[in-house]
Design an enzyme around this catalytic site. Structure first.
Site, PDB file in Angstrom:
ATOM      1  N   GLY A   1       0.809  -1.184   0.022  1.00 36.54           N
ATOM      2  CA  GLY A   1      -0.186  -0.116  -0.111  1.00 36.54           C
ATOM      3  C   GLY A   1       0.622   1.189  -0.032  1.00 36.54           C
TER       4      GLY A   1
ATOM      5  N   GLY B   1       9.285  -3.377   3.318  1.00 41.11           N
ATOM      6  CA  GLY B   1       8.837  -4.824   3.052  1.00 41.11           C
ATOM      7  C   GLY B   1       8.027  -5.454   4.337  1.00 41.11           C
TER       8      GLY B   1
ATOM      9  N   TYR C   1       2.736  -8.632  15.539  1.00 43.97           N
ATOM     10  CA  TYR C   1       3.245  -7.572  14.675  1.00 43.97           C
ATOM     11  C   TYR C   1       4.040  -6.400  15.229  1.00 43.97           C
ATOM     12  CZ  TYR C   1       3.026  -3.414  11.586  1.00 43.97           C
ATOM     13  OH  TYR C   1       3.205  -2.332  10.700  1.00 43.97           O
TER      14      TYR C   1
END
Lengths: 270, 270, 270, 270, 270, 270
Positions: free
Chosen positions: A19, A77, A141
């Protein structure tokens, strides 16, 4: 009249099919003679001034090749949302190790690392943080982002490879939720912060929050004053979109913590 | 209609023949009925509202006379660059002692002391400082400025003589180097800070960094909020002068420290 | 059986004819093959393992010679009480400059500097300080000690010459006043702190308060934990000497500040 | 077209007949379907969207009734200047206890408490404070405000009732004294801060200084960044009213402390 | 041989009929020629060196008389547990105001105030506090102790009346609960801390935690180092009494906070 | 007479075949009815009160089974020195994830995690750290320990699983190097710290340095005061073993940083 010399010969943008990556691809051409783009997804044809490399972060040999001849890296990335352990492990943990090993071997001296506010997402919404506040990841995450910040800290202490870790808030044109009024970062401001991160003569190991000049905010960037970043946008122009969305708050966990919905998404065990 | 009363009867500007001194001479007339100017260099004729006194800071008796009848001092005299020990000793160490002794004996109650960023010049360019950060002088010159700050601290604790120590960055219209984008202070902003330092009712012993509203910066002035200083200028309008002057930095000492080139000039042993 | 090797070949003790110097002369012989002693006063005959050098700190050439061949310095020379400006200037300011210049030229890598609590003497007796607390000198003497601490800071930042600055309290066997219950340092503890300061592998630029393990105290030495100094004595065994000497305090300045009587002795203008 | 829904059904404004109360009454109608107004003084007729309740803060039963059916409170009632003990005790201490007891029993979940700069008024004018600086009340009035801040802290820790404590400076259109240049708060900015305090989803127990964007200031609001308050006014436009009112300061107590004249008004023993 | 002079002519112990008061009555006779004892409960006959005064803290005139001729006060009067509002208001709020008013009028210059750990009782048991940590009272009682600490702060700032506020833990010979292993204060240590608080020449406004040298602890007294308090006892000798009383903790509120059972006792509304 | 009840029914010791694990196996039997021991190496026969489970940390299903029925964990498993990436990844990163996932699923509420001083090993030897100092890992190993500390932080914030992270120094009877005088932890002190970590009623997420009461030290444990850990041993009794091993330091990297030799061992790329 000669064209002006660009500041870098070759920079690498990882995650260029993602995105943010797609937006950045359009806007960073002026910074280098060659912009090398990488992703494991399809990047299409290389345009003028571009090189396209298909590469998975978890592929150690591929990464060694990818970093060859690069002056500086914009590392966007990897997985950028809460996810199951395995993809995060592959891309954000093993991938980070591969990135820094390859940067070291290739002689790259500066990396801009897309960290995340989810590295500190379990702080309550009523506290104010700066770059030295303890991290409190809000999921696998966020944990992988803390890992990346620490990996880069190590390569700075050990080999003098500089990194700017940007704890990115929410990059979009218009805030989608009331919470994002606080985490909002206009894409122009992100580009400007990347520019500052690349051209400041020395950055050592700098942690900075990626946000616009929002009235309501949780984060203090004064310790990154050497970057010279001054956002031009603010979520205040969008506050009318969430007129009474505030009090009384729902009594749920996401509204209590800076990480918002992420704090209840993980851990995704399967 | 009556002329408005000026805030001071007589203020003293030392170093009035120096670079900054000459500029200030043109701009501080409105603050006092009489501006006494001193230097060991030639000051030319006294103009209306001026008194001119030839005086060396190291001349104790001369200094005693110089301070007589003075309400407040703007101390810009002395050596203002890295130099050999002896001139710095005479002007910036012995001179400071003479200044405060004379101020005490003459009943002067406030001094604005032109300190320097070289009092903290050995801090790396990636750290952010405020008024309480430890000093790290970058040469004999910076060391003499720390000495002056401490001499004034003593006279505040001992006799209640107030001092504002201004750690001046780089005063000029247009930045000459990439480093100066961070240390830049427009002359108008210096004049405004001097005005604030003179007219704030109480200042005790205040340390403030002399800089404009630069985007890139190393220093935090919030602890001097009582002075009410808000710079109007910024180096951001001059950033285009040093487009790619930043990264990759030369691997030399001056680019690593806030003091810039000063950090390798000293000590000048002879 | 061989004699054990001493840690240094040659150490220099300045101020060896002074009050503390004489005591130290008796006790440091085990630390070096040769102890070089200097003072401007008479030091008598050199004994076994000693070298005696007559030298004034303000004598630059003399100092250059004095430091030749020295491994480490215990700098106890100079004025050790409040005094007029000139003697302090000569011994403690010019002398310090000469010492570090000479150490630099002679390749000396470590200095233990006898600083003083009078570098912070204008802090009230009700506050607790550590090594980073702002200095508040209580006279010309204290000011000269701050100067020395900053000179040594500069030589560390510039040339990597290490210094331990000891802010010595009151070294004596038995406290002479109620105030000294807080500043008391038994001579054995001073010797131990000197030893720690010499043999710790790396000290960088360390500031430490020189005091015994007194119950009542104003100073926190935790930031100098790497020195491994643990005092063995305490003023508590002498508290009975000043049973009611405390409250109500005389309403005088000396009892308000950590510097005690020093705070009103200066400045000695002539 | 439907009228937009207001954020609250019913909010309570105490002290609605007081100086600030009257101004607020005119401006908060848009925040709730019903604004309940209370005071022990005459409030006149209820207008559309208003309820008027005559109530003394010290009247426990009256307070229990007053809070019934209320969603949020703007507590501007009580004594707002230094006064004798008894009125302060009744309105600001017993009254506060009654307010929180009643809020608890009625299920009110948020209170905006008009605290005061006099909670910290005995800090000198040369220091900079934030929300965690120790309180130093400057009289019975300031002491009662600290009491209120702590009462609200307790109800947050014990029952999760949220409070924003606003340490209000000086609310007026035009500063009346030189000191007020620092404490100035334009009425529009007060209204905006109240709005932020009401609609921010979570505030926990927040302390914020009520001031405009004054150049000269003593207070740092960064820890209340989650409120999103950005003042639009500043005393700088009024600085010309007190051109030389500053230095030299009168040697009186009020000019030494942030609380100004309050520091010598109390305690009023009778 | 003459008897040694006692440090005070007359000290006042309030609350002398209470639990701690009775113990102190037995042990403080050596500190003053006359110990004045007060309480609203029966104190029995005055013994040699004692004066007995029956007085309620809420009785303003009685308090004015009580303080006459007193050199220093040990204030142990008032409510010492969580209670309904009214008794706490009378004794601990109005009473405190009366005490300081009377001390001021009578010229008393030092007060030792029995504050309580319940002034900070809503801090979790996993955080470490010092004298500057924000207060978090755990009930009306704790709130009244914060009030007393702030009242005494005001009298120090306004009139120079010194106070030592002792945040007393749990004074007893043998800990009664597992929590008290952390808050334990042996009576001997309390007496010693009172002695230190009385005889230290200057105390200004000092906050100190009243505890023995317990292994497990929540509080840091380094900022009160000037008092010279070194406890001689420790709860470690009693740890065997609660061998497995620790983990797993009951999931109740009292075990989460430093205030223990107090955190759920209040508020006692009737 | 009945046998005394043990505090836990079943505790798990991972890494029980390792260096520390073997020692601990001998000493923790009194803490639980059953001590479950695990390792991927041979553990021999289970003795009375033991269960032996062969398990690799990287084996997710094995870990789920291993944690079943466990009350508390002492996690000493995994790689305990600098190593290549893969073994560290398997045991210390994937293994940590497996441990916490399994603990969560099995309802385990407390873990004691053997972290390491190598989580902060790139801090210079002249700075003093506490639990909130930024981490600076000195290799893949140190990085994996930071990862574990953050994983445990997440499980505390997300699920209330408590962890004590012990940044262990050097556990041995007699220090083997000069550096270890600072990092020394006698095995008895480790056992005591483990006991404190298990039986303290609430620990939340606590970070503590594992060291004895060494005179020379880099670490401050005051923020873990609630654990009640007081070491009984000290390296001071072994200082004579390294009499002059200190100054002058070799000019190598290991002697500059707290991590010692680890700082140059990594990264081991193959």
């Amino acid at each position: 009249m000669e064209a002006q010399k660009k500041p870098f010969r070759r920079i690498l943008l990882t995650g260029a099919a993602g995105g943010l990556g797609k937006q950045l691809r359009e806007r960073i051409g002026a910074w280098a003679d060659v912009v090398r783009l990488s992703d494991r997804a399809n990047l299409g044809e290389a345009r003028a001034g571009e090189e396209v490399v298909h590469c998975d972060l978890a592929d150690r040999d591929g990464m060694l090749a990818l970093l060859e001849g690069v002056d500086a890296v914009l590392h966007f990335g990897g997985i950028s949302v809460e996810d199951r352990w395995d993809p995060i492990l592959q891309a954000n943990i093993i991938g980070l190790k591969n990135l820094y090993e390859a940067a070291h071997k290739a002689g790259v001296k500066r990396i801009v690392f897309a960290s995340s506010n989810h590295a500190i997402g379990f702080h309550p919404t009523t506290v104010h943080l700066d770059a030295d506040s303890p991290t409190r990841p809000d999921g696998y995450y966020g944990l992988s982002k803390v890992f990346g910040e620490q990996m880069s800290r190590y390569y700075w202490d050990r080999f003098g490879i500089e990194t700017v870790c940007i704890r990115i808030g929410s990059v979009m044109e218009v805030p989608k939720t009331h919470r994002i009024l606080r985490t909002y970062m206009h894409p122009d401001d992100l580009v400007e912060l990347l520019r500052c991160s690349l051209v400041t003569p020395r950055v050592g190991h700098t942690i900075v929050y990626g946000m616009s000049d929002n009235d309501a905010n949780w984060w203090d960037n004064s310790k990154a004053g050497h970057l010279g970043f001054r956002p031009k946008h603010s979520s205040r122009e969008h506050e009318h979109l969430f007129p009474f969305a505030g009090y009384p708050a729902d009594d749920d966990e996401p509204s209590k913590y800076q990480g918002g919905p992420f704090v209840i998404q993980g851990p995704m065990y399967e």
